[in-house]
Write a protein that holds these residues in place. Structure first.
Motif, mmCIF file in Angstrom:
data_model
loop_
_atom_site.group_PDB
_atom_site.id
_atom_site.type_symbol
_atom_site.label_atom_id
_atom_site.label_comp_id
_atom_site.label_asym_id
_atom_site.label_seq_id
_atom_site.Cartn_x
_atom_site.Cartn_y
_atom_site.Cartn_z
ATOM 1 N N SER A 334 54.192 27.175 43.938
ATOM 2 C CA SER A 334 53.607 27.619 42.670
ATOM 3 C C SER A 334 52.083 27.526 42.647
ATOM 4 C CB SER A 334 54.176 26.781 41.519
ATOM 5 O OG SER A 334 53.935 25.392 41.729
ATOM 6 N N LEU A 336 48.289 28.480 43.269
ATOM 7 C CA LEU A 336 47.561 29.740 43.434
ATOM 8 C C LEU A 336 46.068 29.462 43.506
ATOM 9 C CD1 LEU A 336 49.390 32.024 40.839
ATOM 10 C CD2 LEU A 336 49.454 32.279 43.313
ATOM 11 N N SER A 337 45.347 30.284 44.253
ATOM 12 C CA SER A 337 43.885 30.260 44.243
ATOM 13 C C SER A 337 43.395 31.080 43.060
ATOM 14 C CB SER A 337 43.321 30.848 45.538
ATOM 15 O OG SER A 337 43.659 30.051 46.643
ATOM 16 N N GLU A 388 51.324 37.000 37.648
ATOM 17 C CA GLU A 388 50.200 36.364 38.325
ATOM 18 C C GLU A 388 49.241 37.456 38.788
ATOM 19 O OE1 GLU A 388 51.956 32.678 37.782
ATOM 20 O OE2 GLU A 388 49.921 33.269 38.319
ATOM 21 N N THR A 391 47.607 38.683 42.830
ATOM 22 C CA THR A 391 48.406 38.196 43.957
ATOM 23 C C THR A 391 48.881 39.388 44.764
ATOM 24 O OG1 THR A 391 50.354 38.182 42.552
ATOM 25 C CG2 THR A 391 49.147 36.132 42.739
ATOM 26 N N ARG A 425 39.420 33.172 47.574
ATOM 27 C CA ARG A 425 40.733 32.727 48.035
ATOM 28 C C ARG A 425 40.611 31.849 49.270
ATOM 29 N NH1 ARG A 425 45.412 37.319 47.754
ATOM 30 N NH2 ARG A 425 44.987 38.169 45.679
ATOM 31 N N VAL A 465 48.197 27.231 49.221
ATOM 32 C CA VAL A 465 48.398 28.155 48.106
ATOM 33 C C VAL A 465 49.241 29.316 48.618
ATOM 34 C CG1 VAL A 465 46.278 27.563 46.855
ATOM 35 C CG2 VAL A 465 46.215 29.327 48.628
ATOM 36 N N LYS A 466 49.837 30.037 47.670
ATOM 37 C CA LYS A 466 50.710 31.126 48.095
ATOM 38 C C LYS A 466 50.028 32.495 48.037
ATOM 39 C CE LYS A 466 53.003 32.065 43.662
ATOM 40 N NZ LYS A 466 54.315 32.186 42.996
ATOM 41 N N ASN A 467 48.708 32.533 47.770
ATOM 42 C CA ASN A 467 47.992 33.815 47.797
ATOM 43 C C ASN A 467 46.714 33.730 48.622
ATOM 44 O OD1 ASN A 467 46.680 32.113 46.013
ATOM 45 N ND2 ASN A 467 46.039 33.779 44.649
#
Length: 506
Positions: A334, A336-337, A388, A391, A425, A465-467
């Motif tokens: 969960s 994120l940048s 979001e 992304t 990012r 992070v996921k992005n």
């Protein structure tokens, strides 16, 4: 003078003379109506009904009821009239009572600290002819209600109905915990079919309104059929309850056994000085609970955690499962940048990091401009759910994948790092030079010894992070071997329609 003729004294009566009145035959006991009993004290019932021939306890709470039961106890016959309220209420209103009740006798009356308790037995049904409010309680004039007996008590259908009711009543009594000898003795003592129906109805758990409806059913055969239907329904309810209880007991038995074994395992570990493992599991469980996982991923992780709890720390498989769960906890599910898309600032950063490369910079700025327009359009769309923004792996935020081609040393890798800095990012670089196995991309399956996730998941874990801006470097240096072609595995990674749902073998 002649003697008067007295032959008429011996003459027989004339034909027209009325015959002497003969007494009528006595009516049967079951249908004979006795004279109304004047002014019986009335006990008003709220949630129970007294049946003829049934002995039952009664708790006295209201002052009017206590006065009526005392008046009945002082009467030579110790009788009273029991009536049910139409609507349950603390206040007693003569107009709110049913008209059919039961004449009952007080068998026992006892006063104690918890109040007054009485034992009463029903005698026969009665119909209210007149009801008055006395000084301390209600009194009523009652006429006995006549039951409608069957036309032929020896009819086969009626005999079968009587036997079926007795059999079902015996079955219900046995399943309710009543001893068999008591059931047999009680049923044999009741020979009258109407009293049998009243006896069975008095022991059924029914609403007061249903009991009153049975009490007002004067037809014996109809009352027996209704009681038989209620008994069979109660037996079916007990069957369903037994099935449910059996299932619950089986589940509880398994859980209690598991809890008992776990407590024993904790005690053994404590004696061996190995109780730190329980704290580790609790800490790992807390980490899993804090993760915002998709439903499918959470189901799999919880299944593996339950397996881990059942294993000992010395088991080799437990180490594999623990490594798997820890890897899942380290992935950014969960996080994120916070992205910033400013074209002027991006152009300044690109110029600071690289001299020349105008065509490359223009293409990157076009790419960022498209993302800015997409984000503005997404903010204006009020019908969409919360998403979001910015992304690249969002289905609504798909964007093309940039490909940098050129000889070594022209700035392909550094320009990707500048893009990440311009967008705000995280930057992740994965070198694929010399990769010859598909597992380098997708990871190994956990059935293999020393299995590990692939480079994609490793890069995501490294970014946090996921992005991130994810650079796959040296793609042209990929190799192939008997273990598979890693370039084929990259098809899913490089497809914008599929890479948001990338699944690793690990």
């Amino acid at each position: 003078m002649t003697e008067p003729d007295d032959r008429h004294e011996n003459q027989e009566p004339e034909a027209n003379a009325p015959p002497e009145e003969q007494p009528l035959p006595e009516a049967p006991l079951a249908t004979r109506a006795t004279a109304p009993k004047p002014e019986l004290p009335v006990i008003v019932l709220r949630d129970m009904v007294v049946y003829p021939g049934v002995t039952m306890p009664m708790e006295i709470g209201r002052a009017e009821t206590l006065s009526a039961i005392q008046a009945a106890a002082e009467h030579p016959e110790r009788t009273f009239f029991a009536l049910l309220q139409r609507e349950k209420s603390e206040e007693i209103d003569p107009l709110g009572l049913h008209t059919i009740g039961v004449v009952a006798r007080v068998v026992q009356l006892q006063h104690g600290l918890r109040g007054t308790q009485a034992v009463v037995v029903g005698l026969h049904r009665g119909i209210v002819l007149r009801i008055d409010e006395g000084d301390e309680h209600i009194v009523a004039t009652v006429s006995p209600a006549q039951e409608l007996l069957p036309v032929d008590p020896k009819d086969l259908a009626f005999v079968a109905l009587d036997e079926e009711l007795r059999n079902r009543a015996a079955e219900l009594g046995a399943r309710s915990g009543i001893p068999n000898d008591v059931i047999t003795k009680t049923l044999r003592a009741v020979t009258d079919s109407g009293r049998l129906a009243d006896l069975v109805a008095g022991h059924l758990e029914l609403p007061a309104s249903d009991h009153q409806s049975l009490l007002e059913t004067l037809g014996v055969e109809e009352r027996m059929r209704r009681v038989l239907t209620l008994v069979q329904r109660r037996i079916k309810v007990l069957d369903a309850q037994e099935d449910i209880n059996t299932q619950v007991q089986e589940e509880l038995g398994d859980r209690q056994r598991e809890m008992y074994l776990r407590e024993q395992l904790k005690a053994i570990r404590k004696e061996l000085g190995d109780d730190d493992g329980a704290d580790d599991l609790e800490e790992l469980k807390a980490r899993v609970d804090d993760l915002e996982l998709p439903a499918a991923a959470r189901k799999e992780v919880e299944r593996e955690f339950r397996r881990l709890e059942r294993m000992g720390r010395e088991s080799m498989e437990s180490q594999v499962i623990r490594t798997y769960i820890e890897t899942v906890c380290e992935l950014p599910w969960s996080e994120l940048s916070e992205e910033r898309l400013d074209l002027a600032d991006a152009a300044r950063i690109l110029d600071e990091d690289h001299y020349g490369l105008d065509d490359v910079k223009d293409r990157i700025l076009e790419f960022l401009a498209v993302r800015v327009m997409h984000d503005r359009r997404a903010r204006r769309d009020e019908s969409q759910a919360v998403e979001e923004t910015g992304t690249a792996d969002d289905e609504s935020g798909r964007s093309p994948i940039l490909l940098f081609a050129g000889p070594p040393g022209v700035g392909k890798t550094s320009i990707a790092k500048s893009i990440a800095r311009a967008m705000g990012r995280e930057y992740v670089r994965v070198s694929l030079g010399g990769a010859r196995d598909e597992a380098d991309i997708r990871g190994h399956r956990r059935t293999y010894v020393g299995s590990m996730p692939g480079r994609i998941l490793h890069g995501m874990k490294q970014a946090g992070v996921k992005n991130p801006v994810f650079l796959l470097d040296e793609v042209d240096k990929l190799g192939a071997s008997l273990q598979g072609d890693p370039s084929a595995a990259l098809l899913e990674v490089l497809d914008p329609a599929q890479n948001s749902a990338f699944i690793a073998h690990y």
